[in-house]
Design an enzyme around this catalytic site. Structure first.
Site, mmCIF file in Angstrom:
data_model
loop_
_atom_site.group_PDB
_atom_site.id
_atom_site.type_symbol
_atom_site.label_atom_id
_atom_site.label_comp_id
_atom_site.label_asym_id
_atom_site.label_seq_id
_atom_site.Cartn_x
_atom_site.Cartn_y
_atom_site.Cartn_z
ATOM 1 N N GLU A 91 -4.570 -2.111 9.324
ATOM 2 C CA GLU A 91 -3.862 -2.713 10.456
ATOM 3 C C GLU A 91 -4.476 -2.297 11.790
ATOM 4 O OE1 GLU A 91 0.276 -1.504 10.072
ATOM 5 O OE2 GLU A 91 0.129 -1.695 7.900
ATOM 6 N N GLU A 131 1.664 -9.208 6.869
ATOM 7 C CA GLU A 131 2.514 -8.899 8.028
ATOM 8 C C GLU A 131 2.253 -9.845 9.201
ATOM 9 O OE1 GLU A 131 1.853 -4.753 8.844
ATOM 10 O OE2 GLU A 131 2.933 -4.108 7.047
ATOM 11 N N HIS A 162 -3.254 -5.824 2.450
ATOM 12 C CA HIS A 162 -2.365 -6.870 2.969
ATOM 13 C C HIS A 162 -3.048 -8.220 3.101
ATOM 14 C CE1 HIS A 162 0.394 -3.674 5.028
ATOM 15 N NE2 HIS A 162 0.449 -3.641 3.708
ATOM 16 N N HIS A 188 8.739 -1.146 9.276
ATOM 17 C CA HIS A 188 8.937 -2.177 8.257
ATOM 18 C C HIS A 188 8.016 -1.890 7.075
ATOM 19 C CE1 HIS A 188 5.358 -4.808 9.911
ATOM 20 N NE2 HIS A 188 5.017 -3.565 9.721
ATOM 21 N N LYS A 248 10.064 5.367 6.769
ATOM 22 C CA LYS A 248 10.365 4.152 6.008
ATOM 23 C C LYS A 248 11.530 4.479 5.076
ATOM 24 C CE LYS A 248 5.676 2.126 5.689
ATOM 25 N NZ LYS A 248 4.414 2.200 4.894
ATOM 26 N N SER A 263 5.311 -4.144 4.260
ATOM 27 C CA SER A 263 4.564 -5.408 4.309
ATOM 28 C C SER A 263 5.364 -6.569 3.704
ATOM 29 C CB SER A 263 3.212 -5.251 3.635
ATOM 30 O OG SER A 263 3.348 -4.664 2.362
ATOM 31 N N SER A 266 0.874 -1.176 0.000
ATOM 32 C CA SER A 266 0.000 0.000 0.000
ATOM 33 C C SER A 266 0.909 1.222 0.000
ATOM 34 C CB SER A 266 -0.954 -0.017 1.191
ATOM 35 O OG SER A 266 -0.300 0.268 2.395
ATOM 36 N N LYS A 314 7.318 0.151 14.204
ATOM 37 C CA LYS A 314 6.226 -0.712 13.761
ATOM 38 C C LYS A 314 6.850 -1.837 12.947
ATOM 39 C CE LYS A 314 3.207 0.376 10.413
ATOM 40 N NZ LYS A 314 1.985 0.754 9.647
ATOM 41 N N GLU A 357 -2.819 5.942 12.195
ATOM 42 C CA GLU A 357 -1.949 6.235 11.056
ATOM 43 C C GLU A 357 -2.788 6.378 9.794
ATOM 44 O OE1 GLU A 357 1.398 3.546 10.804
ATOM 45 O OE2 GLU A 357 1.451 3.713 8.615
ATOM 46 N N ASP A 380 1.926 8.557 7.085
ATOM 47 C CA ASP A 380 2.792 7.631 6.346
ATOM 48 C C ASP A 380 2.777 8.024 4.863
ATOM 49 O OD1 ASP A 380 3.905 5.455 4.989
ATOM 50 O OD2 ASP A 380 2.445 3.989 5.668
ATOM 51 N N ASP A 431 -3.795 1.525 11.768
ATOM 52 C CA ASP A 431 -3.323 2.136 10.519
ATOM 53 C C ASP A 431 -4.426 1.959 9.488
ATOM 54 O OD1 ASP A 431 -2.170 3.099 8.250
ATOM 55 O OD2 ASP A 431 -0.516 1.658 8.162
HETATM 56 P P1 PGA Z 1 3.162 -1.203 2.847
HETATM 57 O O1 PGA Z 1 2.197 -0.639 3.956
HETATM 58 O O2 PGA Z 1 4.445 -1.595 3.424
HETATM 59 O O3 PGA Z 1 2.377 -2.338 2.244
HETATM 60 O O4 PGA Z 1 3.281 -0.071 1.841
HETATM 61 C C1 PGA Z 1 2.502 -0.543 5.296
HETATM 62 C C2 PGA Z 1 1.858 0.680 5.854
HETATM 63 O O5 PGA Z 1 0.911 1.231 5.252
HETATM 64 O O6 PGA Z 1 2.279 1.151 6.908
HETATM 65 ZN ZN ZN Z 2 0.830 2.928 6.849
#
Ligand code: PGA
Ligand code: ZN
Length: 399
Positions: free
Chosen positions: A152, A194, A143, A351, A323, A353, A39, A374, A271, A298, A230
């Site tokens: 999440e 995840e 996911h 992290h 990230k 996914s 995502s 996370k 989130e 994010d 999230d």
């Molecule tokens: P992604 O999503 O790693 O699949 O992009 C994780 C998140 O949205 O935090």
């Molecule tokens: Zn996110």
């Protein structure tokens, strides 16, 4: 000085190829691998160039000579060179995933040549706090097939012990599993990307399961644990509305909905509760709940100082998700952390996914005083990081 850089394709936790990099210096060695998002935010750097991972590896190999002989301890120069050989502002020639793996592997080689743990090389004397782990226990979105609309639902254990927190989040995961088994005795319950549970429930039902599990484990073990969400709202925002399994909300209704569940269920962190372009909506929501909950950006910020700055100016969110592969180099990642902190925002390193057993995010988190991490609650590629936190805590205490 850098003598050789080796790139290869390896598996990630979804069974897709990702890139691993090894860096050899005169007296050091470092290895790092890139994760993969699903995502993803629209404004992230490009993970790979057109033509995919092989094309990116080939592109680097043709330009690798630029790095040979460079000083591995000069991270800003290394990362500037990555930008230079790419030549675009979104790593669309080299690929941000290839860039981040090289950037991290060089830093790890430098740490190794000095005989230092990675977190200590990065953070020196100030690297002494383990971020609090935030673990995905139930979800859906992109996911998982058939799960909740909210991506999440997470457990946040907040004790002073990283080890207790890691085990507490895993216990919440286990407790959620037990509750699902009771509730759906005749259905097979699965795990998402995840390793959070997936079950055929609407979002409110699922939130209630997680809130109960968090409370019960907290009471049983006498440790403070909070629930978190999230939404990854961009992934279900279409034609100006938020499309849930069982309802469609306007942006105004979405803000009310998030405010209500935060207040009714004691959700401690939300989130991406709104679309990635909706800075004003984020600001409005932060005005309403920012004093009682972490509002995390994010996809809206994508670890990019330019976008975090827009957020700061508008008062959008109060926490920035970090990230490293969203921005492509260690230097840019550290800039995002520092900029957020300097402006009074909390940070949560994360992290993706799709993951490997690489533990760099833990070390970066410890090095720069990041508040939260996370990285799941269970699952091999997630526990690689959680167990690393336990090791680092032991090391820090023993000193
Ligand atoms: P992604 O999503 O790693 O699949 O992009 C994780 C998140 O949205 O935090
Ligand atoms: Zn996110």
């Amino acid at each position: 000085l850098i003598e050789d850089i080796v790139l290869r394709k390896i598996l990630d936790s979804r069974g897709n190829p990702t890139v691993e990099v090894e860096v050899y210096t005169l007296n050091g060695y470092g290895r790092a691998a890139a994760p993969a998002g699903k995502s993803t935010g629209k404004h992230e750097v490009k993970a790979y160039p057109v033509g995919g991972i092989d094309k990116g590896i080939e592109y680097f190999k043709e330009r690798m000579d630029n790095f040979i002989g460079m000083d591995s301890t000069q991270q800003e120069d290394i990362d500037a060179m990555l930008h230079e050989i790419d030549g675009t502002d979104d790593f669309s020639m080299l690929g941000g995933n290839i860039a981040i793996a090289i950037s991290l592997a060089v830093a790890k080689a430098a740490a190794n040549s000095m005989g230092l743990p990675f977190y200590q090389y990065l953070g020196g004397a100030f690297a002494n706090r383990i971020p609090k782990p935030v673990g995905n226990v139930l979800g859906g979105g992109k996911h998982a097939v058939g799960g909740t609309t909210i991506q999440e639902m997470l457990s946040m254990a907040l004790s002073d012990s990283a080890k207790d927190n890691v085990f507490a989040n895993a216990l919440v995961h286990k407790k959620v599993g037990e509750k699902l088994r009771e509730r759906f005795p005749n259905i097979s319950i699965g795990l998402g990307d995840e390793k959070a549970w997936i079950a055929p429930m609407d979002d409110i039902e699922a939130i209630e399961v997680v809130v109960d599990a968090v409370r019960e484990v907290g009471e049983e073990y006498g440790i403070e644990i909070k629930p978190a969400l999230d939404f990854a709202a961009s992934s279900f925002y279409k034609d100006g509305k938020y499309h849930y399994k069982n309802k469609i909300l306007t942006p105004e209704e979405q803000i009310d909905f998030v405010e209500d569940i935060v207040k009714n269920y004691g959700i401690y962190l939300v989130e991406d509760p709104l679309d990635e372009e909706d800075f004003d909506g984020f600001a409005e929501l932060t005005r309403r709940i920012g004093h009682i909950a972490y509002v995390v950006g994010d996809d809206i910020f994508v670890t990019n100082v330019e976008r975090i700055k827009i957020g700061v100016d508008k008062g959008a969110a109060n926490t920035v998700l970090i990230k490293p592969n969203q921005i492509g180099t260690l230097t840019d990642t550290i800039r995002a952390i520092r900029f957020s902190k300097d402006n009074g925002y909390a940070t949560m390193i994360s992290h993706r996914s799709g993951e490997t057993c690489d533990t760099s995010i833990v070390h970066i988190g410890v090095a720069f005083g990041v508040e939260f991490i996370k990285t799941g609650a269970i699952g091999g590629e997630r526990i690689a990081k959680l167990n690393e936190m336990i090791r680092i805590e032991e090391e820090l205490k023993g000193e």
